[in-house]
Write an enzyme that holds these catalytic residues in place. Structure first.
Site, PDB file in Angstrom:
ATOM      1  N   ILE A   1       0.774  -1.220  -0.094  1.00 54.78           N
ATOM      2  CA  ILE A   1      -0.118  -0.248   0.070  1.00 54.78           C
ATOM      3  C   ILE A   1       0.825   1.236   0.100  1.00 54.78           C
ATOM      4  CG2 ILE A   1      -1.733   1.133   1.493  1.00 54.78           C
ATOM      5  CD1 ILE A   1      -2.714  -1.378   2.276  1.00 54.78           C
TER       6      ILE A   1
ATOM      7  N   ARG B   1      -5.330   1.415  10.340  1.00 56.90           N
ATOM      8  CA  ARG B   1      -6.282   0.815  11.553  1.00 56.90           C
ATOM      9  C   ARG B   1      -6.445   1.871  12.528  1.00 56.90           C
ATOM     10  NH1 ARG B   1      -7.766  -2.476   8.678  1.00 56.90           N
ATOM     11  NH2 ARG B   1      -7.815  -4.686   8.820  1.00 56.90           N
TER      12      ARG B   1
ATOM     13  N   GLU C   1     -14.795   1.584  16.071  1.00 54.60           N
ATOM     14  CA  GLU C   1     -15.902   1.548  14.842  1.00 54.60           C
ATOM     15  C   GLU C   1     -16.923   1.069  15.180  1.00 54.60           C
ATOM     16  OE1 GLU C   1     -13.699   0.311  11.492  1.00 54.60           O
ATOM     17  OE2 GLU C   1     -12.101   1.713  11.630  1.00 54.60           O
TER      18      GLU C   1
ATOM     19  N   HIS D   1     -14.565   3.386   7.009  1.00 51.96           N
ATOM     20  CA  HIS D   1     -13.728   2.211   6.902  1.00 51.96           C
ATOM     21  C   HIS D   1     -14.127   1.703   5.471  1.00 51.96           C
ATOM     22  CE1 HIS D   1     -11.275  -1.070   8.883  1.00 51.96           C
ATOM     23  NE2 HIS D   1     -10.942  -1.054   7.414  1.00 51.96           N
TER      24      HIS D   1
END
Lengths: 332, 332
Positions: A172, A249, A278, A296
């Site tokens: 990523i 996260r 969350e 998310h």
């Protein structure tokens, strides 16, 4: 439905679908059918037999498990699967899996960051642009019919020329760097170790990275070492115009301190796709114009899911034919 | 203030600041001071003398004018400035300037797209990403506390792999192409003519471009030829998942038809920084989740203004010392 698992042809390799009762594989029925045509999928929540009894009865045939999203894999759970060899995770982050327990048992773990890397990187860049140029806030300004009243919308900040620090230079992080380079940003990074293949300046810790950049993009795994890796000191080092983007996260950032720093203007802004608790988002953030909040959804595209399906099937097929796996997690 | 223009040392070259009474140079007083130290700036709106009398009195000394933003330069206005040789425009688009009248008089026009290209390109890419991945809508979803209630946010679309058609391959279009290439998009374009330096497929008209792509990005000038260049036929050719991004001028698109196509789902979405009747935005758009609306702020960064100031000063200095100008508009 109850007897489905016994109707599968016995010659297909067995895979345990490990999920929370409320979650299932991504919404693509044709994928599930395809998976069922290749593997004997055991789904305890799709059986009328009690969970524990179902699991015990099949435990000795389960060499591979397919956890759905964040279904936890604890060491206690692993103890119930004595012949387990492979966990094919369907997420990029693996904070729901007890990796040391896997390591001590020699269980191989593959993850999905390879499938999600491009979409997550897009999301990181999109959030950064949105924070700097205040696009979501501009959209609110227009929808609230403030343009004819207030005439001028405040200036934003240019993306080009920004010094960006990437925390975690995996698949990523590399995609983020590639994109931001095209916008004329200067890249630096921190990671568990310096990577020979990465041409950007390396910092050994996030504090030094923050002190030398104006933007932090968090795309590393959440582990014991990275829990609250961005604390108040890091935010103060980043400075009053600094921006934090989190597509990793929630608990990579000390969220309470982040809220304080944003409210008190000790950092400039934040683009958040993930949160500590969350789906609850700190209510102090909901009224701020210098934050962009997404639920998310960094990987939430049909194209990502397609790539995920290919990766899952590829890894399971490779495992059962003793071929090399893709996206094995380095389990040091 | 009335006598200011006569207090300037006579040896400085004269420049007419041409502005609407309500607008001035971008909010940077040090730039205005710098400009006044280099040029004898005539500002009719800063004088107690009536406008017409002021202009007539100075007309024969005005070889260069500096219009602020969209202050119109009509052929009638040009007739009042018999020795005018140069218009240093402060915008990228020149739809407020009668270019044929300038051409027939041999008046050179420079524009500012060079200064604004990167920020406008950033904005085009940001709006596209925002529409595809529904970031502003996601931000509304989170701020409206819908995440804990609805659990799942709808899937977006991946940016990578999208076929993008750029309308107008000038300095802004080239910067858009550079950025989107880094995201893995496929680029094609239409422009007044095919450009040898541009490696992407060229289409002679926007209809064919729309039929062969899924996204149109409008970054061309507004002229008689490009007025409503995106009409209903083009939108239908683009298709139900098609996205239109407009960072050029509102009237490049038939806005009434755009609203219809968006409301009826005949195209997929739009990201708009410009509108036909600014600051008024069609009220039908204000409730749609597949549009992102920004208030003509694509160039609104301090960095853009800095680059603009340099370009203005550079062109005026070059003109008065008979050196080559930057960013001369090809006036065919």
């Amino acid at each position: 439905m109850a007897a489905k698992d016994t109707q599968q042809p016995k010659e297909l390799p067995t895979v345990l679908l490990h999920r929370l009762p409320s979650m299932n594989l991504p919404p693509n029925p044709s994928f599930r059918d395809h998976l069922r045509s290749l593997f004997h999928l055991l789904d305890p929540h799709d059986s009328s037999e009690p969970y524990d009894s179902f699991l015990s009865r099949h435990a000795h045939s389960i060499r591979a498990i397919l956890p759905v999203g964040p279904a936890p894999i604890s060491s206690e759970f692993l103890q119930r699967l004595p012949v387990l060899e492979l966990v094919v995770a369907t997420s990029a982050g693996l904070d729901h899996i007890d990796l040391p327990a896997c390591r001590s048992r020699g269980i191989v773990v593959t993850n999905a960051s390879f499938a999600f890397a491009e979409d997550v990187a897009d999301c990181a860049v999109g959030l950064l642009f949105d924070v700097l140029r205040r696009i979501s806030a501009a959209d609110r300004f227009v929808r609230g019919r403030l343009w004819p009243v207030k005439k001028e919308y405040p200036l934003g900040f240019k993306l080009g020329g920004k010094r960006v620090g990437i925390v975690g230079m995996g698949s990523i992080g590399c995609e983020v760097a590639k994109r931001l380079s095209a916008f004329g940003c200067t890249i630096a990074y921190t990671s568990r170790k310096k990577k020979q293949s990465v041409p950007f300046p390396f910092y050994t810790n996030v504090g030094d990275l923050a002190a030398n950049t104006g933007v932090l993009i968090l795309c590393c795994s959440l582990t014991e070492e990275t829990y609250h890796i961005v604390n108040r000191d890091v935010m103060i080092a980043l400075g009053k115009e600094g921006v934090i983007i989190n597509v990793g996260r929630g608990s990579l950032v000390d969220e309470k301190e982040l809220v304080q720093c944003l409210v008190q203007g000790e950092i400039g802004g934040a683009g958040l796709d993930v949160y500590e608790n969350e789906p609850n988002v700190p209510k102090e953030l909901l009224g701020l114009d210098n934050v962009v909040l997404s639920p998310h959804c960094a990987v939430m595209t049909p194209e990502s899911f397609e790539a995920l399906f290919e990766l899952i099937v590829g890894n399971l097929k490779a495992f059962f034919s003793n071929e090399p796996l893709k996206s094995v997690v380095s389990n040091e």
